[in-house]
Design a protein around this motif. Sequence first.
Motif, short mmCIF file in Angstrom:
data_model
loop_
_atom_site.label_atom_id
_atom_site.label_comp_id
_atom_site.label_asym_id
_atom_site.label_seq_id
_atom_site.Cartn_x
_atom_site.Cartn_y
_atom_site.Cartn_z
N LEU A 155 77.72 65.77 73.79
CA LEU A 155 77.61 64.32 73.61
C LEU A 155 76.15 63.87 73.64
O LEU A 155 75.74 63.02 72.83
N ALA A 156 75.36 64.41 74.55
CA ALA A 156 73.95 64.01 74.64
C ALA A 156 73.22 64.29 73.33
O ALA A 156 72.44 63.47 72.84
N ARG A 157 73.47 65.46 72.75
CA ARG A 157 72.81 65.81 71.48
C ARG A 157 73.23 64.86 70.37
O ARG A 157 72.43 64.48 69.52
N GLU A 158 74.50 64.50 70.36
CA GLU A 158 75.01 63.60 69.33
C GLU A 158 74.40 62.20 69.46
O GLU A 158 73.90 61.63 68.48
N LEU A 159 74.44 61.64 70.66
CA LEU A 159 73.98 60.27 70.85
C LEU A 159 72.46 60.16 70.71
O LEU A 159 71.95 59.10 70.32
N ALA A 160 71.76 61.24 71.04
CA ALA A 160 70.30 61.22 70.92
C ALA A 160 69.85 61.06 69.48
O ALA A 160 68.72 60.60 69.21
N GLN A 161 70.71 61.42 68.53
CA GLN A 161 70.39 61.30 67.11
C GLN A 161 70.85 59.97 66.52
O GLN A 161 70.68 59.73 65.33
N ASP A 162 71.44 59.12 67.36
CA ASP A 162 71.97 57.84 66.92
C ASP A 162 71.11 56.73 67.50
O ASP A 162 71.04 56.56 68.72
N SER A 163 70.45 55.98 66.66
CA SER A 163 69.51 54.95 67.11
C SER A 163 70.19 53.81 67.87
O SER A 163 69.51 52.98 68.49
N ARG A 164 71.53 53.80 67.84
CA ARG A 164 72.25 52.74 68.57
C ARG A 164 72.30 53.01 70.07
O ARG A 164 72.74 52.15 70.83
N CYS A 199 84.37 59.70 72.08
CA CYS A 199 83.39 59.23 73.06
C CYS A 199 82.59 58.05 72.52
O CYS A 199 82.35 57.06 73.24
N ARG A 200 82.19 58.13 71.27
CA ARG A 200 81.42 57.03 70.69
C ARG A 200 82.22 55.73 70.69
O ARG A 200 81.72 54.67 71.08
N GLN A 201 83.49 55.82 70.32
CA GLN A 201 84.32 54.63 70.28
C GLN A 201 84.65 54.11 71.69
O GLN A 201 84.92 52.92 71.87
N ALA A 202 84.64 55.01 72.67
CA ALA A 202 84.91 54.58 74.05
C ALA A 202 83.87 53.57 74.52
O ALA A 202 84.15 52.75 75.40
N VAL A 203 82.68 53.61 73.93
CA VAL A 203 81.63 52.67 74.28
C VAL A 203 81.53 51.52 73.27
O VAL A 203 81.37 50.36 73.65
N LEU A 204 81.65 51.83 72.00
CA LEU A 204 81.38 50.83 70.97
C LEU A 204 82.56 49.95 70.61
O LEU A 204 82.38 48.85 70.10
N HIS A 205 83.79 50.43 70.85
CA HIS A 205 84.96 49.66 70.43
C HIS A 205 85.03 48.34 71.19
O HIS A 205 84.94 48.31 72.42
N PRO A 206 85.18 47.21 70.49
CA PRO A 206 85.14 45.90 71.15
C PRO A 206 86.41 45.50 71.89
O PRO A 206 86.37 44.65 72.78
N ILE A 207 87.55 46.08 71.53
CA ILE A 207 88.81 45.68 72.16
C ILE A 207 88.92 46.34 73.52
O ILE A 207 88.64 47.52 73.70
N ARG A 208 89.35 45.58 74.52
CA ARG A 208 89.44 46.11 75.87
C ARG A 208 90.77 45.71 76.50
O ARG A 208 91.25 44.60 76.33
N PRO A 209 91.35 46.62 77.30
CA PRO A 209 92.55 46.28 78.07
C PRO A 209 92.16 45.44 79.28
O PRO A 209 90.98 45.16 79.51
N MET A 210 93.15 45.03 80.07
CA MET A 210 92.87 44.14 81.18
C MET A 210 92.05 44.82 82.28
O MET A 210 91.10 44.26 82.80
#
Length: 280
Positions: free
Chosen positions: A21-30, A264-275
């Motif tokens: 995950l670290a290698r993947e996210l490090a290449q993503d400017s977001r 993992c990416r969607q676990a952070v970026l996805h806007p919909i959230r449960p209660m």
Amino acid sequence: MFSQPVKVVVTGSNGNLGRKLARELAQDSRFALRLVDCGENENPDIHAAFCRADLQRLETDWTKVFEGADAVFHFAAKNPFPAASWEDAAASIEIANNVYIAALRAGLARVVNISSNHVMGGYWTDLSKGPSSITARTPVLVGTKWSDAAGFYQDSTAYASAKLASERLAHTLSRAHSHLSPPPLFLSLRIGWCQPGDNQPHTLCSTGVLLKEPQTSKSSSAMPPEALSPLSSASGGGRVPWHVVADHWFKTMWLSNRDFLSLCRQAVLHPIRPMYSALI
């Protein structure tokens, strides 16, 4: 939801999944990364701040890593392998508790707990309930019991129990802090079999280990005969050898690198959230 770059803490960044995950996210400017591990930084080529920390000790400087962060991916464990002892499991529960406390104190919006399919591993000998039929609503049945490549009996109950405890603690803390605005979101992801490196399906086998890296530890006693006995098939059409069932279970549990990283990416970026919290 978050202003970019999203400031993300990754605990256990030297491990198999944390490193992926670290290698993947490090290449993503977001994303802007902060890595935490109990050992020296094994990924100096990854552009990220690094903190070496003993996560079993809460009142230490490592908690400062969480200040100003948006989310944390919690991978760290005392022993991140299914053969972990009960002592290892107890330490892993303590580590999860400390990471959650640090995240809450720092006001993180999302806490992503990396759990495991071994929480449901007790179902692997149940021919009526394959991996594809198990959902978050299925009652837990911790611990996979299997024979490794050297023919030794393995039991992941201690490891799986620690993962289950981390899930339940995450849910409890989420509910306890639901009065905050906005409340923190705790997600627990039950990760399937995601092998180190390229993680190709052809390297899977019925012993539950990498074909290129067979387990040869003599620490476990040989698998008892009853564990190797054929199992009655659900259809009543005879008996199915254990290795056929194991092969199906482990291979169905395979999770590709692409799908793991996307989840993992969607676990952070996805806007919909449960209660309160969610189990995936």
